[in-house]
Design a protein around this motif. Structure first.
Motif, PDB file in Angstrom:
ATOM      1  N   GLU A 191       0.821  -1.207   0.000  1.00 34.87           N
ATOM      2  CA  GLU A 191       0.000   0.000   0.000  1.00 34.87           C
ATOM      3  C   GLU A 191       0.859   1.264   0.000  1.00 34.87           C
ATOM      4  N   ARG A 192       1.961   1.250   0.763  1.00 39.18           N
ATOM      5  CA  ARG A 192       2.857   2.410   0.753  1.00 39.18           C
ATOM      6  C   ARG A 192       3.485   2.604  -0.614  1.00 39.18           C
ATOM      7  N   TRP A 193       3.822   1.518  -1.281  1.00 34.81           N
ATOM      8  CA  TRP A 193       4.407   1.610  -2.611  1.00 34.81           C
ATOM      9  C   TRP A 193       3.392   2.163  -3.608  1.00 34.81           C
ATOM     10  N   ARG A 194       2.153   1.718  -3.509  1.00 32.00           N
ATOM     11  CA  ARG A 194       1.116   2.242  -4.397  1.00 32.00           C
ATOM     12  C   ARG A 194       0.873   3.722  -4.145  1.00 32.00           C
ATOM     13  N   THR A 215       3.326  12.605  -7.227  1.00 33.95           N
ATOM     14  CA  THR A 215       4.362  13.045  -8.152  1.00 33.95           C
ATOM     15  C   THR A 215       5.339  13.935  -7.401  1.00 33.95           C
ATOM     16  N   PRO A 216       6.556  14.061  -7.883  1.00 32.74           N
ATOM     17  CA  PRO A 216       7.549  14.890  -7.181  1.00 32.74           C
ATOM     18  C   PRO A 216       7.397  16.386  -7.418  1.00 32.74           C
ATOM     19  N   SER A 217       6.334  16.851  -8.145  1.00 33.90           N
ATOM     20  CA  SER A 217       6.166  18.271  -8.424  1.00 33.90           C
ATOM     21  C   SER A 217       5.709  19.015  -7.177  1.00 33.90           C
ATOM     22  N   THR A 218       5.578  20.363  -7.307  1.00 34.05           N
ATOM     23  CA  THR A 218       5.176  21.205  -6.184  1.00 34.05           C
ATOM     24  C   THR A 218       3.787  20.818  -5.736  1.00 34.05           C
ATOM     25  N   PRO A 219       3.572  20.608  -4.456  1.00 33.31           N
ATOM     26  CA  PRO A 219       2.234  20.196  -4.004  1.00 33.31           C
ATOM     27  C   PRO A 219       1.227  21.302  -4.236  1.00 33.31           C
ATOM     28  N   VAL A 220       0.032  20.920  -4.632  1.00 28.05           N
ATOM     29  CA  VAL A 220      -1.063  21.851  -4.856  1.00 28.05           C
ATOM     30  C   VAL A 220      -2.235  21.428  -3.996  1.00 28.05           C
TER      31      VAL A 220
END
Length: 333
Positions: free
Chosen positions: A238-241, A247-252
């Motif tokens: 579950e942690r892997w999923r 995504t590594p982008s800026t959190p929104v």
């Protein structure tokens, strides 16, 4: 009418109740009796008792020479006791069951049983170092501590464990009875085949049967560990999923639009005030009242001189003569 030939391949829900074997009184009694039998065989071989004499009698009888017509068939049948092929077959079946029932217990139980088999049987094999019948050097000797690895029979113990695990993991009493009979027949047949082929002493096979049965009887003691291992594997999955979904982008903010990438030139232009092209409005202003100008290549705004419409210019009467100064008056015609 549409028929789906793969309908049976759909995943079925987990059975309402999977009974996990417990260390009941009967199982404890069987475990104690099998352990006593195991120790008795080891002591009989160590003491070079009548059991060792029986080993030699059977070996010198050479069953493979008495019934040679059985040799081709039994050469293939004994493969049912080899660890590699049987482990692959049973693991494939239990993996299918695990996928259908949404549980890892069948595979984890098989792995635990095989681990116990390798540790216990391997330790006794290396510790006693008994030679096989084909390598025996002295008639009547137990051939112990000679660098061998034949006692107990690994083929026999493996046949008991790998085929017996099917009966151990059966979900209904009827299936458990049928699978118990089948695994017992295979284990007895594999052990007898090794004696027929002359690869094991009779006492090796007896100890192999006892070693495999001890593992199956003791397996309920490891059920709590198997359950914790299953929960750990599911938690890691579950942690892997969850990590894959992020995504590594800026959190929104949740549900908000993601910001588009902005170049350095665009960000510099965005910081300047808006402008209109020259002559976009009257009086040097646009309809919105913004000054006109142009944008240079460096992104800076250059103000342009406002231009007025000709009709809006103030009439001016020229003072004096339009003739250039110091001009000579024209004479004559």
């Amino acid at each position: 009418m549409r028929t789906d030939i793969f309908a049976r391949l759909d995943r079925e829900p987990e059975p309402p109740k999977i009974e996990i074997p417990r260390m009941s009184r009967t199982r404890k009694a069987l475990f104690g009796g099998t352990l006593a039998f195991y120790l008795a065989i080891v002591v009989a071989v160590l003491a070079s008792s009548s059991l060792v004499i029986l080993d030699w009698k059977v070996m010198l009888f050479r069953p493979y020479q008495q019934w040679p017509e059985l040799h081709p068939f039994l050469d293939y049948f004994v493969v049912l006791g080899q660890r590699g092929p049987t482990a692959v077959m049973i693991a494939a079946w239990l993996g299918w069951r695990s996928w259908r029932q949404h549980t890892l217990r069948p595979l984890l139980a098989l792995g635990t049983a095989l681990l116990l088999l390798n540790v216990t049987v391997g330790a006794v094999k290396l510790g006693l170092g008994r030679l096989g019948p084909h390598y025996a050097t002295q008639i009547g000797s137990a051939e112990l501590f000679a660098g061998g690895d034949i006692f107990p029979s690994g083929h026999t113990a493996n046949a008991v464990v790998t085929w017996g695990i099917l009966a151990y993991l059966a979900t209904t009493p009827r299936a458990r009875r049928y699978l118990s009979v089948m695994s017992a027949v295979v284990a007895l047949g594999v052990g007898a085949t090794t004696v027929y082929l002359g690869t094991h002493w009779l006492s090796d096979v007896l100890l192999g049967w006892a070693a495999g049965l001890l593992i199956l009887l003791a397996l309920p003691l490891f059920e709590p560990l198997i359950g914790r291992a299953e929960l750990t594997v599911f938690a890691v999955r579950e942690r892997w999923r969850a990590r894959r979904r992020t995504t590594p982008s800026t959190p929104v903010a949740s549900g908000g639009p993601r910001p588009a990438p902005v170049s350095h030139e665009a960000s510099a232009l965005a910081d300047e005030p808006p402008c209109e092209p020259v002559g976009a409005g009257h009086g040097g202003h646009t309809g919105a009242g913004l000054p006109t100008g142009t944008v240079t290549g460096t992104g800076q705004l250059t103000q342009s001189r406002p231009h007025a419409v000709r009709s809006e210019r103030t009439p001016v009467t020229p003072a004096g003569s339009r003739r250039p100064g110091h001009s000579r008056p024209m004479t004559g015609g």
